[in-house]
Scaffold this motif. Structure first.
Motif, short mmCIF file in Angstrom:
data_model
loop_
_atom_site.label_atom_id
_atom_site.label_comp_id
_atom_site.label_asym_id
_atom_site.label_seq_id
_atom_site.Cartn_x
_atom_site.Cartn_y
_atom_site.Cartn_z
N ALA A 275 -23.42 119.16 158.00
CA ALA A 275 -22.18 118.39 157.87
C ALA A 275 -21.42 118.40 159.20
CB ALA A 275 -21.31 118.97 156.76
N LEU A 276 -21.34 119.55 159.86
CA LEU A 276 -20.67 119.63 161.16
C LEU A 276 -21.40 118.79 162.20
CD1 LEU A 276 -19.62 123.40 161.38
CD2 LEU A 276 -18.13 121.42 161.15
N GLY A 277 -22.72 118.81 162.15
CA GLY A 277 -23.51 118.00 163.09
C GLY A 277 -23.27 116.52 162.89
N VAL A 278 -23.23 116.08 161.65
CA VAL A 278 -22.99 114.66 161.35
C VAL A 278 -21.59 114.26 161.79
CG1 VAL A 278 -22.72 113.01 159.45
CG2 VAL A 278 -24.68 114.54 159.49
N VAL A 279 -20.59 115.10 161.52
CA VAL A 279 -19.21 114.80 161.92
C VAL A 279 -19.12 114.73 163.43
CG1 VAL A 279 -16.87 115.74 161.96
CG2 VAL A 279 -18.15 115.72 159.82
N ALA A 280 -19.75 115.67 164.14
CA ALA A 280 -19.72 115.65 165.60
C ALA A 280 -20.39 114.39 166.14
CB ALA A 280 -20.40 116.90 166.16
N PHE A 281 -21.50 113.99 165.53
CA PHE A 281 -22.19 112.78 165.94
C PHE A 281 -21.31 111.55 165.74
CE2 PHE A 281 -24.79 109.08 164.86
CZ PHE A 281 -25.52 108.94 166.03
N LEU A 282 -20.66 111.46 164.58
CA LEU A 282 -19.81 110.31 164.29
C LEU A 282 -18.60 110.26 165.22
CD1 LEU A 282 -19.95 110.24 160.39
CD2 LEU A 282 -21.09 108.70 162.00
N VAL A 283 -18.02 111.42 165.53
CA VAL A 283 -16.88 111.46 166.46
C VAL A 283 -17.34 111.00 167.85
CG1 VAL A 283 -15.29 113.01 167.66
CG2 VAL A 283 -15.57 113.17 165.17
N GLY A 284 -18.50 111.47 168.27
CA GLY A 284 -19.03 111.05 169.57
C GLY A 284 -19.34 109.57 169.62
N PHE B 176 -17.92 104.11 171.38
CA PHE B 176 -17.58 102.74 171.03
C PHE B 176 -16.21 102.36 171.60
CE2 PHE B 176 -15.53 99.70 168.16
CZ PHE B 176 -16.41 98.63 168.28
N ALA B 177 -15.24 103.28 171.46
CA ALA B 177 -13.90 103.01 171.97
C ALA B 177 -13.91 102.82 173.48
CB ALA B 177 -12.95 104.14 171.58
N VAL B 178 -14.68 103.63 174.18
CA VAL B 178 -14.75 103.51 175.64
C VAL B 178 -15.39 102.19 176.05
CG1 VAL B 178 -15.85 104.46 177.70
CG2 VAL B 178 -14.70 105.98 176.09
N ASP C 98 -13.75 96.97 181.04
CA ASP C 98 -13.94 95.56 181.34
C ASP C 98 -15.21 95.40 182.18
OD1 ASP C 98 -13.62 92.86 181.75
OD2 ASP C 98 -12.09 93.11 183.29
N ASP C 99 -16.21 94.75 181.62
CA ASP C 99 -17.49 94.60 182.32
C ASP C 99 -17.60 93.27 183.07
OD1 ASP C 99 -18.42 97.03 181.49
OD2 ASP C 99 -19.41 96.24 179.71
N ASP C 100 -16.54 92.46 183.07
CA ASP C 100 -16.60 91.20 183.78
C ASP C 100 -16.73 91.45 185.27
OD1 ASP C 100 -16.31 89.83 181.41
OD2 ASP C 100 -14.13 89.63 181.60
N PRO C 101 -17.56 90.67 185.94
CA PRO C 101 -17.69 90.86 187.39
C PRO C 101 -16.37 90.52 188.09
CG PRO C 101 -18.84 88.90 186.70
CD PRO C 101 -18.37 89.59 185.46
#
Length: 107
Positions: A9-18, A23-25, A30-33
């Motif tokens: 459960a801790l592993g799954v939670v850590a994976f989801l948080v990561g 995703f947020a980052v 901005d990847d536009d040239p």
């Protein structure tokens, strides 16, 4: 003590948080040239367009150099005034030694 189910459960939670952080980052970044535009030449942008403007600019450049307009300057054409102004503008421009006195010339 952490049991097997709690460890998973801790592993799954850590994976989801990561994954959520990653995703947020990627959404925020901005990847536009980037496009860089070279600025216009200062003389071209600042060049007066009227005869009166050229006379005023030329007079100011002459004053910087400690000079005065020559006799008969009124008969100069607008093109001649522009040439005289630009010539004096470049004569008054600082030398590299004035801009950076400690600069060493590299060969």
């Amino acid at each position: 003590m952490v049991t097997g189910n709690k460890a998973w459960a801790l592993g799954v939670v850590a994976f989801l948080v990561g994954a959520a952080a990653m995703f947020a980052v990627t959404v925020v970044v901005d990847d536009d040239p980037k496009v860089t535009v070279q600025p216009e030449s200062a003389t071209k942008a600042d060049l007066p367009r009227t005869r009166e403007g050229l006379v005023a600019a030329w007079t100011a450049e002459l004053e910087k150099a400690g000079k005065e307009k020559q006799d008969g300057w009124e008969t100069l054409t607008t093109e001649e005034l522009r040439d005289r102004y630009l010539s004096q503008y470049f004569i008054n421009a600082p030398d590299a030694e004035d801009i950076d006195p400690g600069m060493v010339k590299r060969d």
